[in-house]
Write a protein that holds these residues in place. Structure first.
Motif, PDB file in Angstrom:
ATOM      1  N   THR A  96      42.580  45.223  24.443  1.00 32.38           N
ATOM      2  CA  THR A  96      42.594  43.861  24.965  1.00 32.38           C
ATOM      3  C   THR A  96      41.147  43.389  25.040  1.00 32.38           C
ATOM      4  OG1 THR A  96      42.471  44.649  27.250  1.00 32.38           O
ATOM      5  CG2 THR A  96      44.673  44.280  26.316  1.00 32.38           C
ATOM      6  N   GLN A  97      40.960  42.108  25.347  1.00 32.55           N
ATOM      7  CA  GLN A  97      39.603  41.552  25.439  1.00 32.55           C
ATOM      8  C   GLN A  97      39.433  40.737  26.709  1.00 32.55           C
ATOM      9  OE1 GLN A  97      39.517  39.485  21.580  1.00 32.55           O
ATOM     10  NE2 GLN A  97      37.720  40.712  21.031  1.00 32.55           N
ATOM     11  N   LYS A  98      38.163  40.617  27.126  1.00 33.71           N
ATOM     12  CA  LYS A  98      37.781  39.716  28.199  1.00 33.71           C
ATOM     13  C   LYS A  98      36.518  38.988  27.780  1.00 33.71           C
ATOM     14  CE  LYS A  98      35.140  43.291  30.650  1.00 33.71           C
ATOM     15  NZ  LYS A  98      35.009  44.063  31.918  1.00 33.71           N
ATOM     16  N   LEU A  99      36.261  37.867  28.423  1.00 35.03           N
ATOM     17  CA  LEU A  99      35.101  37.055  28.070  1.00 35.03           C
ATOM     18  C   LEU A  99      33.945  37.385  28.991  1.00 35.03           C
ATOM     19  CD1 LEU A  99      33.896  34.822  26.317  1.00 35.03           C
ATOM     20  CD2 LEU A  99      34.793  33.155  27.968  1.00 35.03           C
ATOM     21  N   ALA A 127      29.524  37.492  27.985  1.00 32.94           N
ATOM     22  CA  ALA A 127      28.692  36.565  27.207  1.00 32.94           C
ATOM     23  C   ALA A 127      29.433  36.172  25.938  1.00 32.94           C
ATOM     24  CB  ALA A 127      27.351  37.221  26.880  1.00 32.94           C
ATOM     25  N   SER A 128      30.224  37.119  25.415  1.00 35.45           N
ATOM     26  CA  SER A 128      31.152  36.881  24.312  1.00 35.45           C
ATOM     27  C   SER A 128      32.368  37.772  24.576  1.00 35.45           C
ATOM     28  CB  SER A 128      30.503  37.209  22.969  1.00 35.45           C
ATOM     29  OG  SER A 128      30.135  38.583  22.928  1.00 35.45           O
ATOM     30  N   TYR A 129      33.303  37.747  23.687  1.00 30.08           N
ATOM     31  CA  TYR A 129      34.493  38.566  23.904  1.00 30.08           C
ATOM     32  C   TYR A 129      34.189  40.036  23.644  1.00 30.08           C
ATOM     33  CZ  TYR A 129      37.506  34.552  24.567  1.00 30.08           C
ATOM     34  OH  TYR A 129      38.087  33.418  25.071  1.00 30.08           O
ATOM     35  N   VAL A 130      34.586  40.877  24.612  1.00 26.14           N
ATOM     36  CA  VAL A 130      34.339  42.314  24.524  1.00 26.14           C
ATOM     37  C   VAL A 130      35.625  43.052  24.887  1.00 26.14           C
ATOM     38  CG1 VAL A 130      31.877  42.115  25.052  1.00 26.14           C
ATOM     39  CG2 VAL A 130      33.541  42.415  26.918  1.00 26.14           C
ATOM     40  N   ALA A 131      35.664  44.354  24.598  1.00 21.94           N
ATOM     41  CA  ALA A 131      36.823  45.166  24.901  1.00 21.94           C
ATOM     42  C   ALA A 131      37.096  45.203  26.403  1.00 21.94           C
ATOM     43  CB  ALA A 131      36.623  46.576  24.366  1.00 21.94           C
ATOM     44  N   SER A 132      38.392  45.178  26.744  1.00 23.02           N
ATOM     45  CA  SER A 132      38.782  45.183  28.151  1.00 23.02           C
ATOM     46  C   SER A 132      39.741  46.333  28.475  1.00 23.02           C
ATOM     47  CB  SER A 132      39.440  43.844  28.507  1.00 23.02           C
ATOM     48  OG  SER A 132      39.763  43.770  29.863  1.00 23.02           O
ATOM     49  N   GLY A 133      39.898  47.269  27.530  1.00 22.93           N
ATOM     50  CA  GLY A 133      40.769  48.415  27.782  1.00 22.93           C
ATOM     51  C   GLY A 133      42.062  48.345  26.989  1.00 22.93           C
ATOM     52  N   SER A 182      44.503  38.920  26.113  1.00 18.99           N
ATOM     53  CA  SER A 182      43.950  39.279  27.418  1.00 18.99           C
ATOM     54  C   SER A 182      44.783  40.397  28.039  1.00 18.99           C
ATOM     55  CB  SER A 182      43.958  38.048  28.325  1.00 18.99           C
ATOM     56  OG  SER A 182      43.821  38.412  29.676  1.00 18.99           O
ATOM     57  N   ALA A 183      44.139  41.204  28.884  1.00 23.41           N
ATOM     58  CA  ALA A 183      44.852  42.284  29.565  1.00 23.41           C
ATOM     59  C   ALA A 183      45.726  41.769  30.697  1.00 23.41           C
ATOM     60  CB  ALA A 183      43.856  43.307  30.101  1.00 23.41           C
ATOM     61  N   THR A 184      45.459  40.567  31.178  1.00 19.84           N
ATOM     62  CA  THR A 184      46.147  40.069  32.377  1.00 19.84           C
ATOM     63  C   THR A 184      47.165  38.975  32.105  1.00 19.84           C
ATOM     64  OG1 THR A 184      44.335  38.505  32.767  1.00 19.84           O
ATOM     65  CG2 THR A 184      44.176  40.657  33.836  1.00 19.84           C
ATOM     66  N   THR A 185      47.191  38.427  30.906  1.00 17.42           N
ATOM     67  CA  THR A 185      48.111  37.333  30.583  1.00 17.42           C
ATOM     68  C   THR A 185      49.395  37.872  29.966  1.00 17.42           C
ATOM     69  OG1 THR A 185      46.285  35.783  30.210  1.00 17.42           O
ATOM     70  CG2 THR A 185      48.424  35.201  29.274  1.00 17.42           C
ATOM     71  N   ALA A 186      50.517  37.540  30.566  1.00 17.51           N
ATOM     72  CA  ALA A 186      51.820  37.916  30.016  1.00 17.51           C
ATOM     73  C   ALA A 186      52.307  36.789  29.112  1.00 17.51           C
ATOM     74  CB  ALA A 186      52.820  38.184  31.138  1.00 17.51           C
ATOM     75  N   ARG A 187      52.576  37.106  27.868  1.00 24.26           N
ATOM     76  CA  ARG A 187      52.928  36.105  26.857  1.00 24.26           C
ATOM     77  C   ARG A 187      54.430  36.141  26.569  1.00 24.26           C
ATOM     78  NH1 ARG A 187      49.695  37.262  21.775  1.00 24.26           N
ATOM     79  NH2 ARG A 187      50.215  39.441  22.218  1.00 24.26           N
ATOM     80  N   TYR A 188      55.087  34.986  26.702  1.00 21.50           N
ATOM     81  CA  TYR A 188      56.526  34.905  26.470  1.00 21.50           C
ATOM     82  C   TYR A 188      56.818  35.083  24.980  1.00 21.50           C
ATOM     83  CZ  TYR A 188      57.428  33.275  31.211  1.00 21.50           C
ATOM     84  OH  TYR A 188      57.537  33.193  32.575  1.00 21.50           O
ATOM     85  N   ALA A 189      57.661  36.068  24.682  1.00 18.53           N
ATOM     86  CA  ALA A 189      58.084  36.313  23.307  1.00 18.53           C
ATOM     87  C   ALA A 189      59.551  35.950  23.087  1.00 18.53           C
ATOM     88  CB  ALA A 189      57.862  37.776  22.931  1.00 18.53           C
ATOM     89  N   TYR A 190      60.313  35.869  24.178  1.00 18.83           N
ATOM     90  CA  TYR A 190      61.740  35.557  24.030  1.00 18.83           C
ATOM     91  C   TYR A 190      62.269  34.911  25.302  1.00 18.83           C
ATOM     92  CZ  TYR A 190      66.709  35.969  23.065  1.00 18.83           C
ATOM     93  OH  TYR A 190      68.024  35.664  22.851  1.00 18.83           O
TER      94      TYR A 190
END
Length: 429
Positions: free
Chosen positions: A98-101, A103-109, A66-74
């Motif tokens: 990135t993707q957003k939902l 009707a289905s998952y599509v490009a989000s930039g 997702s474009a808005t979710t920050a994922r912990y890597a360390y």
């Protein structure tokens, strides 16, 4: 540098000058300027695939973050070297989609960020330093990787950002607040389509200041000001002065020994900074590093499940630099075994939890078949730092071979533990 102070006759018959003593203090001020410890290390790490692909992002299923979710890597926890602050460096390829939902998952930039957060704790105060590095997007179809020979190397970006507390330049009391006895909890997160090649955080020497009201256990003599020689000596005869009395410990022969002892005992390497994050295998839907799960009742290497004991030929971390931090009382001339063994005192921290069952998980750090220490018992379902101290085998010099491996087990087969991050650093024990 000469002095107008009259020479002093020492017991050895040689002439001593205040200038010579001043040079000792000045050398102590230079010791802290040599630190460059790496405290976090992420990236491809020999894998051939980025977590962010180069495929069609509008194919229906989620294959991009997702474009808005920050994922912990360390996540890391360590003691900051006195007089140092942190520097973050990012080497990345052009970011993917990135993707957003809908009707289905599509490009989000396309595009992404690497987010750094360091919480400093001096025992009385805490402050959090946050930095964001924007990684430019790929201009290829689907924001994919460039596939022509050598193109990825030509397209790499490198960014460096300092992580320095506010106002330490303008206010000496702020520098004094964060100069010493500081523990850091560091996190690194990826947001969007980041393609990290190498992400590190390392210490850089910055400045050291202390209040006279602090305890006298300083890590630098603070004899010079910004590296410049003082215009006059604080005392006429620093050879014979032991200190300047209560409230000003910054000169005198007694203080030379105090600073030397502090530098000898507290300065040392960070030996392991490990994350379970895998660019190849990490789920794009997870907001935290996918942990390593362990439910074996026999000791098993956390990263190499085929190993059930320490193996000199197996992969691991080098403890060779620990040879530069061994202590005389545990690695002096009467404690070196077989002419090539010494030990380095360490603090082991493991970020883990018990995810199933009611048994106990055990983590042990090994650096030789006969040198296992740092045993940690995990008996809670809450993610947290588990800590212990140990002495681990290292060589007599930094060029000596040494392999550190981390193994674990559970008390009963119905129990599972999960491990996400591990640090091992020198500690004065």
């Amino acid at each position: 540098m000469e002095t107008t102070n009259p020479p002093l006759e020492t017991y050895g018959g040689a002439t001593a000058k205040a200038a010579r003593v001043a040079s000792v203090f000045a050398e102590q001020d230079r010791v802290l300027g040599h630190g460059r410890r790496i405290v976090a290390d992420l990236g491809l790490h020999m894998t051939s695939t980025f977590n962010v692909p180069s495929t069609n992002p509008s194919a229906g299923s989620q294959t991009y973050p997702s474009a808005t979710t920050a994922r912990y890597a360390y996540r890391g926890k360590f003691t900051l070297t006195p007089g140092h602050f942190l520097m973050a460096q990012v080497v990345c390829a052009p970011s993917g989609q990135t993707q957003k939902l809908a009707a289905s998952y599509v490009a989000s930039g396309a595009g992404g960020f690497v987010l750094f957060d360091a919480t400093l704790d001096n025992g009385s105060n805490t402050t959090t330093i946050s930095r964001a590095v924007s990684c430019p997007p790929s201009e290829n179809q689907y924001a994919g990787e460039t596939t022509s020979s050598g193109a990825m190397f030509r397209e790499l970006y490198r960014f460096r950002v300092p992580m320095t507390p506010d106002e330490v330049d303008a206010k000496p009391e702020e520098l004094a607040k964060w100069s010493d006895d500081v523990t850091v909890e560091l996190t690194i997160r990826y947001q969007g389509g980041v393609r990290p090649v190498h992400v590190i955080v390392y210490e850089v020497p910055y400045g050291y200041a202390r209040e006279f009201g602090d305890n006298n256990d300083w890590a630098s003599s603070c004899f010079t000001s910004n590296g410049e020689t003082l215009s006059k000596y604080p005392v006429p005869y620093p050879v014979t002065a032991t200190d300047l009395g209560p409230g000003d410990p910054s000169n005198g022969s007694t203080y030379v020994y105090t600073v030397q002892e502090r530098q000898r005992s507290d300065l040392g390497p960070l030996l392991v900074c490990a994350s379970a994050w895998s660019e190849r295998a990490q789920s794009v839907t997870s907001s935290e590093t996918d942990p390593i799960s362990l439910n074996s009742t026999t000791l098993t290497d956390i990263w190499q499940t085929s190993l059930n004991a320490w193996d000199a030929d197996g992969s691991g971390w080098s403890l060779a630099s620990g040879a530069n931090a061994r202590q005389w009382n545990t690695s002096g001339p009467y404690h070196e075994m077989r002419g090539n063994d010494a030990v380095v005192p360490v603090r082991v921290r493991v970020y883990a939890r018990r995810s199933a069952g009611a048994g106990i998980g055990t983590i042990r750090v090994w650096s030789q078949g006969y040198s296992a220490g740092g045993q940690i018992s995990i008996n809670s379902g809450t993610w947290q730092w588990w800590e212990t101290t140990a002495h681990l085998r290292c060589g007599l010099g930094a060029e000596d071979t040494s392999v550190c491996q981390i193994l674990g087990s559970v008390s009963v087969g119905t129990t599972t533990i999960q491990i996400a991050y591990i640090t091992v650093e020198y500690a004065n024990l």
